[in-house]
Design an enzyme around this catalytic site. Sequence first.
Site, PDB file in Angstrom:
ATOM      1  N   ARG A 170     -26.001 -16.072 -29.426  1.00 17.86           N
ATOM      2  CA  ARG A 170     -25.614 -17.370 -28.871  1.00 17.86           C
ATOM      3  C   ARG A 170     -25.020 -18.274 -29.969  1.00 17.86           C
ATOM      4  NH1 ARG A 170     -27.910 -22.225 -26.443  1.00 17.86           N
ATOM      5  NH2 ARG A 170     -27.218 -22.471 -24.296  1.00 17.86           N
ATOM      6  N   TRP A 204     -38.432 -28.310 -24.698  1.00 20.86           N
ATOM      7  CA  TRP A 204     -38.330 -27.618 -25.988  1.00 20.86           C
ATOM      8  C   TRP A 204     -37.841 -26.199 -25.720  1.00 20.86           C
ATOM      9  CZ3 TRP A 204     -41.184 -28.989 -30.869  1.00 20.86           C
ATOM     10  CH2 TRP A 204     -41.096 -27.999 -31.852  1.00 20.86           C
ATOM     11  N   ASP A 205     -36.616 -25.900 -26.105  1.00 18.96           N
ATOM     12  CA  ASP A 205     -36.003 -24.613 -25.808  1.00 18.96           C
ATOM     13  C   ASP A 205     -35.981 -23.729 -27.049  1.00 18.96           C
ATOM     14  OD1 ASP A 205     -34.801 -22.672 -24.268  1.00 18.96           O
ATOM     15  OD2 ASP A 205     -33.125 -23.928 -23.632  1.00 18.96           O
ATOM     16  N   MET A 206     -35.815 -22.421 -26.844  1.00 18.30           N
ATOM     17  CA  MET A 206     -35.733 -21.439 -27.924  1.00 18.30           C
ATOM     18  C   MET A 206     -34.913 -20.283 -27.382  1.00 18.30           C
ATOM     19  SD  MET A 206     -37.257 -18.387 -29.166  1.00 18.30           S
ATOM     20  CE  MET A 206     -37.850 -17.715 -30.705  1.00 18.30           C
ATOM     21  N   CYS A 263     -39.691 -23.844 -23.082  1.00 18.03           N
ATOM     22  CA  CYS A 263     -38.666 -23.006 -22.482  1.00 18.03           C
ATOM     23  C   CYS A 263     -38.167 -22.051 -23.554  1.00 18.03           C
ATOM     24  CB  CYS A 263     -37.521 -23.884 -21.958  1.00 18.03           C
ATOM     25  SG  CYS A 263     -36.086 -22.988 -21.331  1.00 18.03           S
ATOM     26  N   ASP A 320     -34.496 -18.925 -16.033  1.00 14.63           N
ATOM     27  CA  ASP A 320     -33.183 -19.520 -15.823  1.00 14.63           C
ATOM     28  C   ASP A 320     -32.598 -19.134 -14.470  1.00 14.63           C
ATOM     29  OD1 ASP A 320     -33.073 -20.946 -18.162  1.00 14.63           O
ATOM     30  OD2 ASP A 320     -31.882 -19.471 -19.254  1.00 14.63           O
TER      31      ASP A 320
END
Length: 724
Positions: A439, A473-475, A522, A544
């Site tokens: 990504r 909080w995404d990863m 997340c 998702d």
Amino acid sequence: MITYNQETQIFKLDTKTTSYVMGIADGKYLGHAYYEKKLDSTDLFYLLRTEEHPFVPSRLEREKLSFLDSFPMEYPFGGTGDFRESCIEIRNMQGQHGLELVYAGHRIYEGKGKLEGLPATWGDHCETLEITLEDACAGIRAVLSYSVFADCDALMRSVKIENTGSEPVYLERVLSACLEMDQEPFEILSLPGSWARERQIHRQPLVTGSFVTESVRGESSHQDHPFLAVLSEDCTQTRGEVYAMHFVYSGNFLAKAQCTQYGTLRMVLGIHPDRFCWKLDAGGSFQAPEAVLVYSDEGLGKMSRTFHDLYRSHLIRGSYKDKERPVLINNWEATYFDFNTDKLIAIAREAAKLGIEMLVMDDGWFGCRENDDSSLGDWTVNEQKLPGGLKVLADEVNRLGMKFGIWLEPEMISPDSRLYQEHPDWALQFQGRAPSLARQQLVLDLSRPEVADAIYDSISRVLQSAHIEYVKWDMNRALADIGSMAFPPDRQGELTHRYMLAVYRMQERLITDFPDLLLENCSSGGGRFDPGMLYYSPQIWCSDDTDAIERLQIQEGTQLLYPLSAIGAHVSDCPNHIVGRVTPFQTRGITALAGTFGYELDITKISEEERKMVPGQIAAYKKYAPLIREGDYYRIASYRENHLYDCYEIVSKDKRQAAVFFVQVLYEPGRRSRNIRLQGLDEQMLYEVDGRRYTGGTLMHAGLLRNRLRGDFQAEVIDIQAVF
């Protein structure tokens, strides 16, 4: 709840309906004897089979190796004769492997201590047993910890390893729990998946050899889940036996079931030994994460409710633990990166009119972030998009009567960022080799305190700059190129675990410094949906994939272990952005009631008919929110199994209220009404359904007839109320 019989040298731990029994054989070896229905007796030493060949070493020293390879070890060690799966392996400074851990003492006390730096269950009315095992020759002490809560049917286990010698040793494996039993005609249950297909329930026969579920991705992962259960062949939702293990950890894990030559089964769970090597200095200690064990003799349903009760009461924390979560709208699928203040305010204005309570601004508000190619790590507001910064936007959203939240990805860094230009060594990497991108981003080496502190300080300033009440909080990528520019060679094997400890520290700081913040974890959807994350955030983004039909299987697998209040679920746009399916707005709303309720669409562009349905959907969420947050979950039918419809029920603890959530995926012509047999009601209590009255026994045993819904992808909620 916990007893020790000095005469028989038997430990017994009782929950509400189960007993867990261990014994000390030959005055040395801690063995597992029993974990099933609750027993009054402690006279269970015979289950260790020490009167059978090869006997204990004091009776037949010539067969000590055979004894070690057949005894049901409570915490098995490798290198000295037990050739089955071990829980601990060390390498000393001479390069030698091998342990022999023997009983050295124990203590029983009220309460439960914290696990330093790790998430773990907590709470009152708890009792703990600590058993100390030692290998004097190797200078290793293992302190096994077992805790039981008076109000839960689960058993919590962890282990601390201490170096009592004069030289460092290398821990090459430290698992958290082992469970031994006789091998029966069992099945194994796991939760494999992938991105947008997380936690798919999978059952298969357990045969000779080993079954493994694992992650070496640096996260619990989309592909596997830190959970393993052994089931009797006849196991259903309501009957049969279940032996389940769940790991309170968010990084690499190993869960393994091994059938042995003697017709026994060994299950182990813990940090994956692959790429793990911890240098333990003299006098030092290593704390392994916690494992939760659950036994059910009433099928998978009782197992699920046990996990739900435990996690709601003794894992989730914070101001939102027992509080209704706000209905939010997230702009991601509405705008992706193409937004500004005016666009967000337009969404918020329309959302506020319909009763939505919070606007969440997703990715794209910081640095030069016009797509996902840049700016991670540069946590400063892009004022070309958001003139005046977050305060102007948040204040305007607040004036509309809504809360305001933002998206963050603190663990990552873009090569195209100011931070990377200043600190390229802050990314995980092998010296001399360009690290692999995913990504278009790299992973920050958060194991270095200066890196974690710098990132935390920058996001803390953002949160202080405006009235921000929610953080997602995404990863968004797995860990690879596992190398730190700051660690010596003999400590590089500690990196993945130190990384996870650093994430936990950062999130602990966040919820401590901002105690009223609603944190939602997340990881590209559900890539880090695990009990470890649940300790810091009361809800986690489930997947998702927001398609209402795809979500049925994803949410069923998640509901198997997690309370519905922890499951992030939203109504999204159609055609669905991932699978392209078109489903009715009503069905999308009912599917999203399976957890935290919200919207993932452009509210300014939906049809007038759909817009008019939003207040009713929010009213339904408000009506059922206490039930979803506190009630008992019963799986009635599985679309995964029948390929036609999905159905589950939530019943209040006092059994006076229930709701049945029904989704008809495919319509069947030429069929009569469907009979739904409910569960969990009071047999004698009188209930009203659609104006008609039934006893609880009638609804559970005779069933409730429902006319089939017309068409595919239809849904309804059946309201059940006790007659006062």
